[in-house]
Each structure stands twice: as C-alpha cells, then as structure tokens.
Design an enzyme around this catalytic site. Structure first.
Site, PDB file in Angstrom:
ATOM      1  N   LEU A 384       0.819  -1.212   0.000  1.00  0.00           N
ATOM      2  CA  LEU A 384       0.000   0.000   0.000  1.00  0.00           C
ATOM      3  C   LEU A 384       0.850   1.259   0.000  1.00  0.00           C
ATOM      4  CD1 LEU A 384      -2.499  -1.606   2.373  1.00  0.00           C
ATOM      5  CD2 LEU A 384      -3.290  -0.273   0.425  1.00  0.00           C
ATOM      6  N   ASP A 385       1.948   1.239   0.726  1.00  0.00           N
ATOM      7  CA  ASP A 385       2.844   2.393   0.771  1.00  0.00           C
ATOM      8  C   ASP A 385       3.407   2.678  -0.615  1.00  0.00           C
ATOM      9  OD1 ASP A 385       4.105   4.458   2.033  1.00  0.00           O
ATOM     10  OD2 ASP A 385       5.429   3.233   3.262  1.00  0.00           O
ATOM     11  N   ASP A 386       3.942   1.638  -1.264  1.00  0.00           N
ATOM     12  CA  ASP A 386       4.461   1.801  -2.622  1.00  0.00           C
ATOM     13  C   ASP A 386       3.386   2.301  -3.567  1.00  0.00           C
ATOM     14  OD1 ASP A 386       7.350   0.256  -3.252  1.00  0.00           O
ATOM     15  OD2 ASP A 386       6.376  -0.329  -1.390  1.00  0.00           O
TER      16      ASP A 386
END
Length: 649
Positions: A384-386
C-alpha cells in the site's frame, strides 16, 4: 553554521548542489528507466547464505566465501560481536550466525576476532539466549535440540479460518517465512554440512540468560497460555496421524509454488526464499526441478558484489526506489529531470498488479487488484505504501502524460481505498491484521507476526487521496484523520514503522495534514512542527537512532545528523508552512555543505525499518534522492509567490 538565506552567494551554492546531485542521480538510472539501489541489513542474511550452501552441500565457491568473509569481518562491532545496525549494540542472534558462517568458511576459532566474538556470545547467554529463527538454524545443523524450539505443527495450514491461530491472521512476511518452515520442522532434516563444522564451543561457560521477546504489548496470561499449549503440542508430536501430516505438507507445497514468483522468489524476501529452497530439497526435488531451481536462483540474485566484498541483501527495492526518485526529479523540474522521471513512471506502469488477487483478499475479497509491489515481482503481496507513492508520482506527471496514467491511477486508488482498516488506518499489505494476542506465541519472539495499521502508511494513503482531490470530509479521509489524531504522541510526534522513526512518521503525517488543508494554527500540526524544531541538532541536521524502537522509549534521544532524516524533517516543516523558519535554513545549509563531490551524501547509518527491535535496513538510495528532493523543494518554495506545498508528499 550560517543560514543559507543569509550567506553571501548562498543561492548560487544551493543551485550548484542541486545540479550536481541531480546529475549524479540521473547517471544511476537503468537503461530501461528504473532505479534500484543496494538494500543492506546486518550480518544475518550473508551469514545465512553461507549456511544455506552448506545445508544443501553445494560445490565450494571459495572466492565467494572469501569475499563474504571480508564483509563479515569488516562489520564486526567494537563490542566484539555483530550489531543490527552500523555502530549499534551487540546482538546475540546476529553474532552467533556471523561466528558460525566465518568458522564454516575456514576462520580459525582461535583467531583474535573469533576468540573475542566467542567470548562475547558466551557472556550474552550463548545459543540458548538466541531468538527462535537462530535456534532453528542451529537445529538444522544439529547444534541444538528441536525440543528447544517452540512447536509450530505443519497441520496449522489445515486449520479453518475461524481458528484463533491461523496463517491468514499473520502478516505476509510471516506467512511466507513460516509455511516452508512448517515442513522443515515436521521433517527435522539435518544439514549435509560436508565440512562437519559445528559451534558447540559457544555453549561452554555461557551465561544463564533466557531469550527475551521483542514483541510489544505482550500479556502475561496469553503468554502463559501459549507456553502451556507449546508443552501440549510437543507431547502430541509423535502421535500426529501420518496421513494428516502428509496432507498438510502437500498443502504447504501448494502454497509455496503458487507464490513462488519464479526467479523473484517466495514473498521476494530472503528468509522465505531460503526456506523454500530447503523445503524443496528435503522433499527430494532435484536441483534442476523448475520450482527448486527458480527458488535457488532467486536467492543468488540478492548478492551484491563490490570491490573485495560480497554480501546478500534481504530483498530488492526497485519500485520503491524508482517511485521516490521520480518524486525528487519532478520536484527538481526541468527537461532532463522530467524526461527521466517519465521513463521511470513508464517502467512502473506494467508492474501494477491487475490480475492476481493476493492474500489480502482474505479480508477484502470484493476489492479489485491494483497495487504495486516493493520488488520487481511479488504479485500476491502488493504494498500500500508503494502504491500510494507511485500514484502520487503519476498524478504529478499527468500534465505531460496525455492521460496515459489515468487507468493506473484509478486502479491504484481503488485498491488503496479498499484496503483501509476498520480503525481508519492503513497497513502495509493487509487490512485489519490486528490479532495482537498472536504476539504472545513463543514462536513470535521477533515481534513481527502482524501487519497492523501504522501512522506512516496511513499518512501516505491520506496524502494520495488528498492530492487526487478527495475531500477532507469524505468518510475514508475523516476516519484516517481521526486515527492519526488518536495516535499522536504527547510530545507531538508520530511513530514511523517503516522509517527510523518518529522523524519519519512525523514527516509523513505532516505531509498528509498539509494535503488535506490543515493549516499551521491547528494544534495537532503545530505540536508536531514544534517537536521537529526542538530536536534539531546543533549542526543544523536531524538524527534519530534505531534505539527509538525500544519498548522502554520515553522520548527523543539525540543522535548524529543523517542526510535522509534531515531531509524528512525539512520536508515536514515545509509541509507545516514553516519554509522561512530559521530551523529550515539551518537544515538546508547542513545538507548543502555535506554533499560530496559525486553529488550524494554520506550516510553509513540505518534509517529504514524492517522489524522494530529485530531487523533494520540501510537503503543506499535514501541519501541520494531524499536530500535532493528537500533542497529542490526549498528552492522552489523560497523563489515562488506561495509557500504552500502543493503535493501529498
């Protein structure tokens, strides 16, 4: 140090430093458009690589061993053992593995560096004080009894999903590491170890120190209950039905092969890759079998050779490195930088996972795929961060893209929105992975069995939504803001799960608050900015050590200034509207004077988070693109009519 804004010729100096850093970064771009930098951990991974080769009984590669030995000896600490981070304290588990690996490749146990390490290991409790994964490594080589290792029956994989201890309730990295390990524990193989090297001497005279859990918020009652369960499971071990055990092993193999990622490996992380290789080996898969061969190749691709050294990375970070580098170049602006960023974004487009419904569907079965993984290929486990960072970079480039990023942005946003947890936050890989009682399992002494929502990832997802125009009052953003308001510490900072630590978390949240329109008079934002100003070092930079993850953390402890952490603090303060604050000018001055002749910044310390208190990361790219990003932003804002940061990060 003088403020850049007040120093004669400071604008010219700033321009020169930015130009040189940009040129250096552009030279690192790969032919196909992406960037990837080294990702270094501690002695554990290269040591395990040496032991893996001996477990398999592979042909000798003495030159490779020699160069890994050079690396391991160089990073031995002043305390005679091996730390988890550069200059960090002694770590018993890393030290045992490094000692064993060096002895395996032929270092004389009586050599000074080995004798000192042996004494340090004994004084810290010896092998019995090591963590579970180290004890398993010793058991595989016959250097410790399997009875000293918490039991995880392979039949665990057959349990129904409602069962309190189930793989779906664990983090992605725990699942991929544990599943092949279940087979190893069931079979209890003995390494081929053709050299017959052991480490029985580490037990002699070892201090009576018990292993301690690194898990947060453990409960005595839960711990007692799981310890009793472990005793029961050990007593039942001889009586497991063979047919049931065989079915469980078959299910483990199915799990692994479905997620093997070909030459990118199971979970695209070293521990899972190595365990899968050993699993295939003990199940009599021939070395040239496609599954075993691919798994073994995935490990080999993690090796980094430089000068006279070789080490093994825990994984690779091309998507993360490329997306963040694109942000820095888009901030810089100009024809060359934007063209390079466009090529990087083009490289990212086909790596979006659109056709694999990964393990995250356990909690969100109706959400369509649309995320990006951290590595080259890890389709079952997008990040999700990426994904949020990639989407924001593509959105920044939309004006020149002619709409070619419309679909990737839409699908990425849809996936991120669908993975929000019930408490309003976002985690890295799953939704609602919050069964904290599992941290009390004896096997979970590393404290990384779960993937709960965190401040930094939540902030990144909010930044993405706000940059795309989602209203502050929308249910998703409002729930996330409530989450971040609850999680802010009394001193004004936020926890940074994936970067070290409160500087990283606070930067992330300040970016999100700015993106949703929170202004400088908001108490939550003001307290965070005041905290960053308060902890600035006298030299103008910012620094924070990995000891900030200690369970006994009581507040910021000064640490040497680091380029990446200084960049985060600067971008956090600029997001808070403090572009003209003297603290920002001092930080910019520190960065401009530290830059080396190549155009990068020296940073031997570890500012990346792997697993708090257990495993940290040195992203070699962080000191290359984050300082450039911060300096370019400072230049843009101080020479513009507006001091408002216009993007989510």
């Amino acid at each position: 140090m003088n403020d850049v804004a007040a120093a004669p010729g400071s604008e010219a100096l700033l321009d020169d430093r930015i130009r040189r850093a940009a040129q250096a970064l552009l030279k690192r771009q790969k032919v196909d458009g992406h960037w990837v930098f080294e990702l270094e951990a501690d002695a554990t991974i290269p040591s395990e690589y040496i032991l893996l080769r001996q477990f398999l009984g592979e042909p000798d590669d003495l030159e490779l061993e020699r160069r890994i030995g050079v690396y391991l000896r160089r990073i031995q600490g002043g305390h005679d053992g091996w730390p988890l981070v550069h200059g960090g304290p002694f770590d018993i588990s890393a030290s045992i593995k490094a000692y064993y690996a060096l002895k395996m490749i032929g270092d004389d146990p009586d050599a000074p560096h080995m004798a000192r390490a042996r004494q340090a290991i004994r004084s810290h409790g010896g092998p019995r004080a090591a963590n579970v994964f180290t004890r398993i490594q010793l058991a595989l080589f016959g250097q410790m009894s399997w009875s000293a290792i918490p039991t995880m029956p392979v039949e665990l994989i057959l349990l129904p999903r409602w069962f309190p201890v189930h793989l779906s309730k664990m983090s992605y990295w725990a699942r991929t590491v544990i599943v092949p390990l279940l087979v190893l524990q069931a079979r209890r193989p003995l390494a081929r170890n053709p050299r017959g090297v052991g480490v029985s001497e580490l037990y002699k005279g070892a201090a009576a120190i018990k292993p301690s859990s690194k898990a947060a918020a453990t409960k005595r009652v839960w711990t007692w209950g799981f310890n009793v369960l472990d005793v029961v499971l050990k007593a039942m071990e001889p009586f497991w039905p063979k047919r049931l055990r065989g079915r469980a092993i078959d299910r483990c193999v199915e799990f692994v092969t479905e997620r093997l990622n070909e030459i990118d490996g199971l979970g695209a992380i070293y521990p899972a890759m190595a365990n899968s290789v050993m699993m295939f080996d003990i199940l009599d898969y021939a070395p040239n079998h496609p599954h075993r061969s691919a798994a073994r190749e995935s490990v080999e691709r993690l090796l980094v050779a430089r000068e006279d050294e070789v080490y093994c990375q825990p994984c690779v970070s091309p998507v993360w490195d490329t997306a963040l580098t694109c942000h820095a170049l888009l901030e810089l602006g100009g024809e060359a930088a934007e063209a390079a960023a466009d090529r990087g974004l083009d490289w990212l487009v086909p790596r979006q996972v659109l056709d694999v419904k990964g393990d995250w569907t356990e909690r969100r079965p109706d959400v369509r795929p649309g995320g990006w993984a951290f590595q080259y290929n890890n389709a079952h486990y997008p990040d999700l961060d990426d994904t949020a960072v990639v989407v924001m970079a593509m959105d920044r480039a939309q004006g020149r893209s002619g709409g070619k990023f419309d679909i990737p942005i839409a699908r990425g946003t849809e996936w991120v929105e669908g993975l929000q947890s019930r408490n309003g936050g976002w985690a890295a890989f799953d939704a609602d992975n919050t069964q904290h009682y599992l941290n009390n399992i004896p096997f979970a002494d590393h404290g990384a069995l779960l993937d709960p929502p965190t401040d930094d990832v939540t902030a990144r997802c909010v930044s993405m939504l706000a940059q795309l125009g989602v209203d502050r009052e929308s249910p998703a953003v409002k729930a996330a803001l409530d989450y971040m308001a609850r999680s802010q510490l009394a001193d004004g900072s936020w926890f940074g799960r994936w970067g070290v630590n409160y500087i990283y978390g606070t930067w992330s949240v300040l970016c999100a608050l700015n993106a949703v329109g929170v202004t400088g008079d908001d108490p939550m934002l003001r307290r965070a900015a005041d905290w960053l100003i308060e902890i600035q070092n006298g030299d103008g930079g910012w620094g924070e050590g990995c000891e900030s993850y200690d369970l006994s953390y009581r507040g910021h402890q000064p640490a040497p200034s680091a380029p990446s952490q200084t960049a985060w603090a600067l971008m956090g303060l600029m997001a808070a509207g403090l572009v003209d604050h003297p603290a920002v000018a001092r930080g910019v001055a520190w960065l401009t004077h530290l830059e080396d002749e190549e155009g990068f910044w020296p940073e031997p310390g570890y500012t990346g988070g792997g697993f708090p208190r257990v495993f940290y990361l040195r992203y070699h790219g962080y000191s290359k693109f984050f300082p450039l990003w911060a300096l370019a932003r400072y230049r843009n804002l101080t020479r513009a009519n507006s001091r408002q940061v216009g993007y989510g990060m």
